[in-house]
Motif scaffolding. Structure first.
Motif, PDB file in Angstrom:
ATOM      1  N   GLN A   1       6.896  -3.254 -15.100  1.00 34.51           N
ATOM      2  CA  GLN A   1       7.504  -1.955 -14.822  1.00 34.51           C
ATOM      3  C   GLN A   1       7.037  -1.455 -13.451  1.00 34.51           C
ATOM      4  N   ALA A   2       7.920  -0.739 -12.775  1.00 35.55           N
ATOM      5  CA  ALA A   2       7.572  -0.225 -11.441  1.00 35.55           C
ATOM      6  C   ALA A   2       6.317   0.629 -11.498  1.00 35.55           C
ATOM      7  N   GLY A   3       6.177   1.423 -12.557  1.00 40.85           N
ATOM      8  CA  GLY A   3       4.984   2.261 -12.684  1.00 40.85           C
ATOM      9  C   GLY A   3       3.714   1.455 -12.824  1.00 40.85           C
ATOM     10  N   SER A   4       3.802   0.272 -13.459  1.00 47.08           N
ATOM     11  CA  SER A   4       2.623  -0.579 -13.643  1.00 47.08           C
ATOM     12  C   SER A   4       2.144  -1.166 -12.328  1.00 47.08           C
ATOM     13  N   LEU A   5       3.070  -1.275 -11.365  1.00 43.93           N
ATOM     14  CA  LEU A   5       2.700  -1.855 -10.076  1.00 43.93           C
ATOM     15  C   LEU A   5       1.620  -1.033  -9.383  1.00 43.93           C
ATOM     16  N   TYR A   6       1.610   0.271  -9.668  1.00 39.49           N
ATOM     17  CA  TYR A   6       0.640   1.144  -9.004  1.00 39.49           C
ATOM     18  C   TYR A   6      -0.788   0.915  -9.498  1.00 39.49           C
ATOM     19  N   ASN A   7      -0.954   0.133 -10.572  1.00 41.58           N
ATOM     20  CA  ASN A   7      -2.297  -0.284 -10.984  1.00 41.58           C
ATOM     21  C   ASN A   7      -2.876  -1.298 -10.004  1.00 41.58           C
ATOM     22  N   TYR A   8      -1.982  -1.933  -9.229  1.00 41.20           N
ATOM     23  CA  TYR A   8      -2.392  -2.975  -8.294  1.00 41.20           C
ATOM     24  C   TYR A   8      -2.164  -2.572  -6.837  1.00 41.20           C
ATOM     25  N   ILE A   9      -1.169  -1.746  -6.595  1.00 38.70           N
ATOM     26  CA  ILE A   9      -0.851  -1.313  -5.234  1.00 38.70           C
ATOM     27  C   ILE A   9      -0.796   0.212  -5.194  1.00 38.70           C
ATOM     28  N   LYS A  10      -1.799   0.809  -4.598  1.00 42.87           N
ATOM     29  CA  LYS A  10      -1.797   2.277  -4.479  1.00 42.87           C
ATOM     30  C   LYS A  10      -0.906   2.723  -3.332  1.00 42.87           C
ATOM     31  N   TYR A  11      -1.072   2.058  -2.198  1.00 41.72           N
ATOM     32  CA  TYR A  11      -0.287   2.392  -1.016  1.00 41.72           C
ATOM     33  C   TYR A  11       0.240   1.091  -0.400  1.00 41.72           C
ATOM     34  N   LYS A  12       1.474   1.124   0.004  1.00 46.15           N
ATOM     35  CA  LYS A  12       2.134  -0.082   0.515  1.00 46.15           C
ATOM     36  C   LYS A  12       1.408  -0.653   1.738  1.00 46.15           C
ATOM     37  N   GLU A  13       1.035   0.212   2.666  1.00 45.27           N
ATOM     38  CA  GLU A  13       0.364  -0.263   3.890  1.00 45.27           C
ATOM     39  C   GLU A  13      -1.006  -0.845   3.574  1.00 45.27           C
ATOM     40  N   ASP A  14      -1.714  -0.246   2.622  1.00 42.52           N
ATOM     41  CA  ASP A  14      -3.011  -0.789   2.210  1.00 42.52           C
ATOM     42  C   ASP A  14      -2.856  -2.194   1.656  1.00 42.52           C
ATOM     43  N   PHE A  15      -1.757  -2.418   0.923  1.00 43.00           N
ATOM     44  CA  PHE A  15      -1.507  -3.727   0.347  1.00 43.00           C
ATOM     45  C   PHE A  15      -1.333  -4.771   1.449  1.00 43.00           C
ATOM     46  N   LEU A  16      -0.565  -4.439   2.489  1.00 48.27           N
ATOM     47  CA  LEU A  16      -0.381  -5.366   3.604  1.00 48.27           C
ATOM     48  C   LEU A  16      -1.708  -5.651   4.287  1.00 48.27           C
TER      49      LEU A  16
ATOM     50  N   ARG B   1       2.102  -5.014  13.437  1.00 42.94           N
ATOM     51  CA  ARG B   1       2.651  -3.738  13.924  1.00 42.94           C
ATOM     52  C   ARG B   1       2.803  -2.712  12.809  1.00 42.94           C
ATOM     53  N   SER B   2       2.860  -3.177  11.549  1.00 44.25           N
ATOM     54  CA  SER B   2       3.071  -2.274  10.421  1.00 44.25           C
ATOM     55  C   SER B   2       1.778  -1.664   9.890  1.00 44.25           C
ATOM     56  N   LEU B   3       0.640  -2.072  10.448  1.00 42.30           N
ATOM     57  CA  LEU B   3      -0.652  -1.557  10.000  1.00 42.30           C
ATOM     58  C   LEU B   3      -1.016  -0.261  10.716  1.00 42.30           C
ATOM     59  N   SER B   4      -1.826   0.542  10.064  1.00 43.84           N
ATOM     60  CA  SER B   4      -2.379   1.729  10.711  1.00 43.84           C
ATOM     61  C   SER B   4      -3.316   1.279  11.830  1.00 43.84           C
ATOM     62  N   PRO B   5      -3.611   2.147  12.791  1.00 41.77           N
ATOM     63  CA  PRO B   5      -4.498   1.749  13.897  1.00 41.77           C
ATOM     64  C   PRO B   5      -5.854   1.216  13.434  1.00 41.77           C
ATOM     65  N   SER B   6      -6.469   1.851  12.444  1.00 42.04           N
ATOM     66  CA  SER B   6      -7.794   1.394  11.989  1.00 42.04           C
ATOM     67  C   SER B   6      -7.703   0.031  11.315  1.00 42.04           C
ATOM     68  N   HIS B   7      -6.682  -0.174  10.494  1.00 43.97           N
ATOM     69  CA  HIS B   7      -6.510  -1.465   9.836  1.00 43.97           C
ATOM     70  C   HIS B   7      -6.154  -2.544  10.849  1.00 43.97           C
ATOM     71  N   SER B   8      -5.315  -2.203  11.806  1.00 46.75           N
ATOM     72  CA  SER B   8      -4.938  -3.156  12.841  1.00 46.75           C
ATOM     73  C   SER B   8      -6.163  -3.612  13.635  1.00 46.75           C
ATOM     74  N   THR B   9      -7.034  -2.671  13.954  1.00 46.64           N
ATOM     75  CA  THR B   9      -8.252  -2.997  14.699  1.00 46.64           C
ATOM     76  C   THR B   9      -9.117  -3.982  13.933  1.00 46.64           C
ATOM     77  N   GLU B  10      -9.242  -3.785  12.632  1.00 45.38           N
ATOM     78  CA  GLU B  10     -10.064  -4.689  11.822  1.00 45.38           C
ATOM     79  C   GLU B  10      -9.447  -6.088  11.745  1.00 45.38           C
ATOM     80  N   ILE B  11      -8.149  -6.157  11.554  1.00 40.42           N
ATOM     81  CA  ILE B  11      -7.483  -7.451  11.457  1.00 40.42           C
ATOM     82  C   ILE B  11      -7.554  -8.192  12.799  1.00 40.42           C
TER      83      ILE B  11
END
Length: 199
Positions: A44-59, A114-124
């Motif tokens: 279920q779509a709602g169950s997905l949020y147990n694994y993915i809180k935010y789409k960008e965080d998942f990437l 390019r889809s990452l936030s600046p802080s996440h991009s810096t770490e990657i």
């Protein structure tokens, strides 16, 4: 689609990861809808949020996991050789084997930074630079031991990695060349490029 009976959280997480890699590779990160991803996995779509809180965080976590696996694999291959030439050959072979086996993840890593936030991009980017430094250290080691003479190890590192990674755009496992034949071709190209061809 119903969730598979008896499936565990770990299995579901891995299924989400595989499905997301496929969707991002085929359609791009921005076009990936979490509802579609849930359908792919059979939850279920709602169950997905147990694994993915935010789409960008998942990437971000996906790219980080891939790079950590890459660095761990590289360490096992290039920390053992006792000469610069052996280390360079080990790097070439490892890079080609890993990148031809993980073409989808490599593509995502190159296209979706390019889809990452600046802080996440810096770490990657930092993790990618750690990988690049391994090759640069090998080239500098060869300079020091007078095995070869590379004028600019940093630029040469970028050139070698770009050439090796480019194989992902055209290589097919059932193509004319086996993986080992491909490694031999690229080994010769790299060694010729730095003025050294092992007979």
């Amino acid at each position: 689609m119903a969730r598979t009976t008896g499936s565990t959280g770990v299995k579901t997480k891995e299924a989400i990861r595989r499905a997301a890699i496929k969707r991002i590779y085929q359609h791009g990160f921005e076009a990936m809808k979490l509802r579609d991803l849930a359908d792919d996995v059979g939850i279920q779509a709602g169950s997905l949020y147990n694994y993915i809180k935010y789409k960008e965080d998942f990437l971000y976590l996906l790219l980080k996991e891939v790079l950590v696996e890459l660095l761990d694999g590289l360490a096992k291959e290039v920390d053992g050789p006792e000469t610069p030439l052996a280390a360079l050959e080990a790097f070439i072979a490892f890079h080609l084997r890993w990148h031809t086996a993980r073409r989808e993840e490599v593509f995502i890593g190159n296209m979706e930074l390019r889809s990452l936030s600046p802080s996440h991009s810096t770490e990657i980017v930092g993790l990618r630079e750690t990988y690049e430094k391994k090759l640069r250290d090998i080239l500098e080691w060869g300079n020091k031991d007078k095995v070869w003479k590379v004028r600019d190890p940093k630029v040469t590192t970028y050139a070698i990695i770009a050439m090796l990674t480019g194989v992902c755009t055209w290589y097919r496992p059932r193509g004319r060349l086996s993986q080992e034949q491909l490694i031999e071709v690229y080994r010769e190209l790299v060694l010729r490029g730095i003025g050294l061809v092992k007979k």
